[in-house]
Design a protein around this motif. Structure first.
Motif, PDB file in Angstrom:
ATOM      1  N   ALA A 107       0.806  -1.228   0.000  1.00 11.95           N
ATOM      2  CA  ALA A 107       0.000   0.000   0.000  1.00 11.95           C
ATOM      3  C   ALA A 107       0.834   1.271   0.000  1.00 11.95           C
ATOM      4  O   ALA A 107       0.400   2.298  -0.540  1.00 11.95           O
ATOM      5  CB  ALA A 107      -0.918   0.004   1.224  1.00 11.95           C
ATOM      6  N   GLU A 108       2.023   1.242   0.624  1.00  9.88           N
ATOM      7  CA  GLU A 108       2.756   2.491   0.857  1.00  9.88           C
ATOM      8  C   GLU A 108       2.992   3.324  -0.411  1.00  9.88           C
ATOM      9  O   GLU A 108       2.827   4.548  -0.374  1.00  9.88           O
ATOM     10  CB  GLU A 108       4.106   2.219   1.536  1.00  9.88           C
ATOM     11  N   PRO A 109       3.356   2.719  -1.551  1.00  6.69           N
ATOM     12  CA  PRO A 109       3.633   3.562  -2.723  1.00  6.69           C
ATOM     13  C   PRO A 109       2.398   4.221  -3.334  1.00  6.69           C
ATOM     14  O   PRO A 109       2.533   5.190  -4.080  1.00  6.69           O
ATOM     15  CB  PRO A 109       4.274   2.568  -3.717  1.00  6.69           C
ATOM     16  N   VAL A 110       1.179   3.704  -3.058  1.00  6.84           N
ATOM     17  CA  VAL A 110       0.012   4.183  -3.802  1.00  6.84           C
ATOM     18  C   VAL A 110      -1.106   4.754  -2.932  1.00  6.84           C
ATOM     19  O   VAL A 110      -2.026   5.381  -3.478  1.00  6.84           O
ATOM     20  CB  VAL A 110      -0.572   3.049  -4.695  1.00  6.84           C
ATOM     21  N   TRP A 111      -1.060   4.575  -1.616  1.00  3.61           N
ATOM     22  CA  TRP A 111      -2.216   4.986  -0.812  1.00  3.61           C
ATOM     23  C   TRP A 111      -2.460   6.499  -0.886  1.00  3.61           C
ATOM     24  O   TRP A 111      -3.608   6.945  -0.906  1.00  3.61           O
ATOM     25  CB  TRP A 111      -2.042   4.532   0.632  1.00  3.61           C
TER      26      TRP A 111
END
Length: 316
Positions: A107-111
């Motif tokens: 999730a970290e790159p796109v949230w």
């Protein structure tokens, strides 16, 4: 939402084996501070409807059907639903039949983009993140977890190069060991209120010299800071190879290790692509257990039944 399988309660039977939804805590930490966030955690309390502007769900395959049921409640009222996690990442087309948006991968790159698109009403159907060699993980919002958890979860590494046939880790988290900075992990450990900690890493010491040196740095850091936790984790059978590292693990609080045994004979181990176990031979298991027990650490042996080579007699 952290849904629970309603047919087979499994780990939920015992409060001590329930695992914190660390992924949801990370996503909460990634969400802008102006948002009000609530985790609906069926590990402790059955879902009931709460008003929301956006609903996020995670699920393993065993939870997938329940996640779809909860998503349907919100979709009927026109509230957007986002689904992520391992099952949705492997089967995004299936998930898109039940939710509005799917996040594939970590999730970290796109949230941030999900939130940026949602606020003006431009939520996309699918977001895909590529695996980065760095882990840019914030501290999870542990204040949102149910207070009844006996054991806290924390992740210090991601990924695995072993690529065993049955395992989702390489597909989801990549084929390289990726390390969170040790001092960052120690800072998080100091803030965890629970005495018991589960390092949810798929292999706490890894296979390479780099990964073993990094595990040693972590264990030494726990001792240096005077962090007093009882911890368990997961590893492969090479966990028993280095007596000094084993002693250090015990001194830092390790009392239990889950080992991927998978099978006891060559044919199913080949089917599993369990190269390390094949190279050592199943006859090595007893000695592996003995070495770990000698240091005061218990072993949970992970076994898989139902390989094509299995017979009823072999399973018995």
């Amino acid at each position: 939402s952290n849904p629970a399988n309603r047919l087979r309660p499994g780990f939920l039977i015992n409060r001590a084996t329930r695992n914190q939804p660390v992924g949801l805590g990370i996503i909460a930490a990634l969400t802008p501070p102006g948002w009000k966030i609530k985790i609906i955690d069926e590990n402790f309390r059955e879902f009931r409807y709460y008003e929301a502007d956006l609903v996020g769900l995670t699920a393993f395959t065993s939870q997938a059907s329940r996640a779809y049921e909860i998503a349907a409640v919100y979709r009927e009222t026109g509230i957007p639903t986002v689904r992520g996690g391992i099952h949705a990442s492997m089967l995004p087309d299936e998930s898109l039949q039940h939710v509005d948006t799917v996040v594939v991968g970590e999730a970290e790159p796109v949230w941030h983009q999900v939130i940026t698109d949602f606020e003006p009403g431009n939520l996309q159907r699918i977001y895909r993140s590529s695996v980065s060699r760095e882990i840019r993980q914030p501290k999870p919002r542990r204040d949102l977890f149910h207070p009844g958890y006996i054991c806290a979860g924390i992740q210090t590494t991601r990924g695995c190069p072993m690529n065993c046939s049955f395992c989702s880790v390489s597909a989801f988290n990549g084929c390289h060991y990726r390390f969170r900075p040790v001092e960052e992990v120690l800072d998080e450990l100091e803030e965890i209120p629970q005495k018991f900690v589960f390092f949810i890493d798929d292999n706490i010491i890894g296979q390479s010299r780099e990964s073993k040196d990094r595990a040693r740095e972590l264990f030494e850091g726990i001792l240096r800071r005077g962090i007093r936790k009882i911890w368990l984790s997961q590893s492969s059978i090479n966990f028993a190879d280095d007596a000094e590292l084993l002693r250090l693990a015990y001194r830092s609080g390790c009392r239990m290790i889950f080992l991927g045994i998978e099978a006891e004979t060559e044919e199913p181990l080949s089917e599993a692509n369990k190269k390390l176990n094949l190279s050592r031979g199943a006859s090595s298991y007893r000695e592996v257990f003995r070495k770990i027990h000698r240091q005061g650490i218990g072993v949970i042996a992970g076994l898989i039944f139902g390989w094509d080579a299995d017979t009823p007699e072999a399973i018995m």
